[in-house]
Write a protein that holds these residues in place. Structure first.
Motif, PDB file in Angstrom:
ATOM      1  N   UNK A  62       1.018  -1.225   0.017  1.00 49.34           N
ATOM      2  CA  UNK A  62      -0.024   0.111  -0.042  1.00 49.34           C
ATOM      3  C   UNK A  62       0.850   1.352  -0.028  1.00 49.34           C
ATOM      4  N   UNK A  63       1.356   1.687  -1.161  1.00 50.58           N
ATOM      5  CA  UNK A  63       2.235   3.103  -1.472  1.00 50.58           C
ATOM      6  C   UNK A  63       1.325   3.808  -2.415  1.00 50.58           C
ATOM      7  N   UNK A  64       2.002   5.089  -2.423  1.00 47.44           N
ATOM      8  CA  UNK A  64       1.384   6.108  -3.279  1.00 47.44           C
ATOM      9  C   UNK A  64       1.763   5.975  -4.558  1.00 47.44           C
ATOM     10  N   UNK A  65       3.186   5.727  -4.802  1.00 42.64           N
ATOM     11  CA  UNK A  65       3.815   5.578  -6.055  1.00 42.64           C
ATOM     12  C   UNK A  65       5.102   4.637  -5.856  1.00 42.64           C
ATOM     13  N   UNK A  66       5.359   4.339  -7.145  1.00 45.24           N
ATOM     14  CA  UNK A  66       6.568   3.002  -7.312  1.00 45.24           C
ATOM     15  C   UNK A  66       7.739   3.715  -8.281  1.00 45.24           C
ATOM     16  N   UNK A  67       8.750   3.316  -7.845  1.00 49.17           N
ATOM     17  CA  UNK A  67       9.772   3.525  -8.835  1.00 49.17           C
ATOM     18  C   UNK A  67      10.694   2.403  -8.965  1.00 49.17           C
ATOM     19  N   UNK A  68      10.842   2.177 -10.383  1.00 44.82           N
ATOM     20  CA  UNK A  68      11.487   0.592 -10.727  1.00 44.82           C
ATOM     21  C   UNK A  68      12.572   0.905 -11.430  1.00 44.82           C
ATOM     22  N   UNK A  69      13.622   0.521 -10.928  1.00 38.18           N
ATOM     23  CA  UNK A  69      15.044   0.581 -11.555  1.00 38.18           C
ATOM     24  C   UNK A  69      15.605  -0.902 -11.612  1.00 38.18           C
ATOM     25  N   UNK A  70      14.582  -1.945 -11.649  1.00 39.48           N
ATOM     26  CA  UNK A  70      15.369  -3.468 -11.856  1.00 39.48           C
ATOM     27  C   UNK A  70      15.903  -3.446 -13.412  1.00 39.48           C
ATOM     28  N   UNK A  71      16.989  -4.258 -13.339  1.00 33.95           N
ATOM     29  CA  UNK A  71      17.480  -4.449 -14.546  1.00 33.95           C
ATOM     30  C   UNK A  71      18.947  -5.291 -14.359  1.00 33.95           C
ATOM     31  N   UNK A  72      19.049  -5.978 -15.541  1.00 33.64           N
ATOM     32  CA  UNK A  72      20.155  -6.943 -15.617  1.00 33.64           C
ATOM     33  C   UNK A  72      20.833  -6.918 -17.060  1.00 33.64           C
ATOM     34  N   UNK A 106       3.582   5.439 -11.475  1.00 37.66           N
ATOM     35  CA  UNK A 106       4.585   4.367 -11.557  1.00 37.66           C
ATOM     36  C   UNK A 106       5.726   5.246 -12.540  1.00 37.66           C
ATOM     37  N   UNK A 107       7.000   5.097 -12.224  1.00 38.44           N
ATOM     38  CA  UNK A 107       8.120   5.628 -12.749  1.00 38.44           C
ATOM     39  C   UNK A 107       9.037   4.409 -12.953  1.00 38.44           C
ATOM     40  N   UNK A 108       9.428   4.271 -14.254  1.00 40.32           N
ATOM     41  CA  UNK A 108      10.399   3.255 -14.733  1.00 40.32           C
ATOM     42  C   UNK A 108      11.420   3.683 -15.273  1.00 40.32           C
ATOM     43  N   UNK A 109      12.745   3.138 -14.932  1.00 43.81           N
ATOM     44  CA  UNK A 109      13.648   3.229 -15.751  1.00 43.81           C
ATOM     45  C   UNK A 109      14.063   2.137 -16.653  1.00 43.81           C
ATOM     46  N   UNK A 110      13.561   2.769 -17.861  1.00 45.59           N
ATOM     47  CA  UNK A 110      13.646   2.022 -19.259  1.00 45.59           C
ATOM     48  C   UNK A 110      14.957   1.922 -19.843  1.00 45.59           C
ATOM     49  N   UNK A 111      15.242   2.026 -21.122  1.00 44.31           N
ATOM     50  CA  UNK A 111      16.303   2.390 -22.007  1.00 44.31           C
ATOM     51  C   UNK A 111      16.018   3.053 -23.277  1.00 44.31           C
TER      52      UNK A 111
END
Length: 210
Positions: A62-72, A106-111
């Motif tokens: 239960x959060x307000x926002x998500x930052x995702x920086x997962x990557x390999x 939701x904020x994503x570190x894409x490429x």
């Protein structure tokens, strides 16, 4: 005051997001699920999880926002299938579960080059993730598409490190889109996107991050 989830906190960009979020007065708490423990902080909730078996009913979703920086990388992951699981499936699972528990942004570190129709597996994976995230119904969805990322990684990536060094030397001659983007600049834009939660779907290209 916002409650922020950060997935990928042990990586280069994720670590920068974590430090910036913990220092930001707008952030009440950072929820950072990881496989191994992070350094404790009064504002940090650090559940230890198995990314293949997310605890779907945990209260900390239960959060307000998500930052995702997962990557390999495919080399580190060991196969294209394993890479896809880390760079597509995990971020999408996190987005779905957080959305079900009320997350609005939701904020994503894409490429750079992300495109679901790309012939390049890496770029296609990133593009498919961006596409699939849009189907989840986030009021605010931001994809940040950096090119080469500057900074010291704990995990060595020789080819990428060489490319960063060459690009740094050639920086004045390169178009802005292909210049090295410092990890802390990427982190700044990800955090601001998550906290501002501007309505709609946005893509920030590499040159916009400098």
């Amino acid at each position: 005051m916002s409650r922020l989830m950060l997935v990928g906190a042990t990586g280069l960009v994720g670590h920068c997001v974590l430090q910036q979020a913990l220092a930001d007065a707008r952030v009440h708490q950072v929820v950072a699920p990881t496989r191994s423990a992070l350094s404790p902080h009064p504002k940090l909730l650090n559940p230890l999880v198995d990314f293949d078996q997310w605890p779907v009913d945990a209260e900390w979703w239960a959060v307000d926002a998500v930052v995702c920086t997962l990557g390999t990388t495919i080399k580190v992951a060991g196969s294209q299938a394993a890479f896809y699981r880390v760079d597509h499936d995990y971020p999408l699972q996190v987005a779905r579960l957080a959305r079900q528990h009320g997350a609005k942004a939701y904020a994503l570190n894409s490429a750079l080059g992300a495109d679901p129709a790309s012939r390049v597996f890496y770029s296609r994976t990133k593009g498919e993730l961006e596409r699939d995230l849009q189907a989840l119904g986030y009021g605010s969805l931001t994809s940040v598409r950096p090119g080469l990322i500057g900074g010291e990684r704990q995990q060595q990536r020789p080819a990428e490190q060489l490319a960063v060094r060459l690009s740094t030397w050639l920086q004045p001659l390169l178009p802005r889109r292909y210049r090295v983007v410092p990890a802390d600049r990427i982190a700044h834009h990800l955090l601001e996107a998550a906290l501002a939660a501007a309505p709609g779907v946005r893509v920030l290209m590499s040159e916009q991050l400098l």
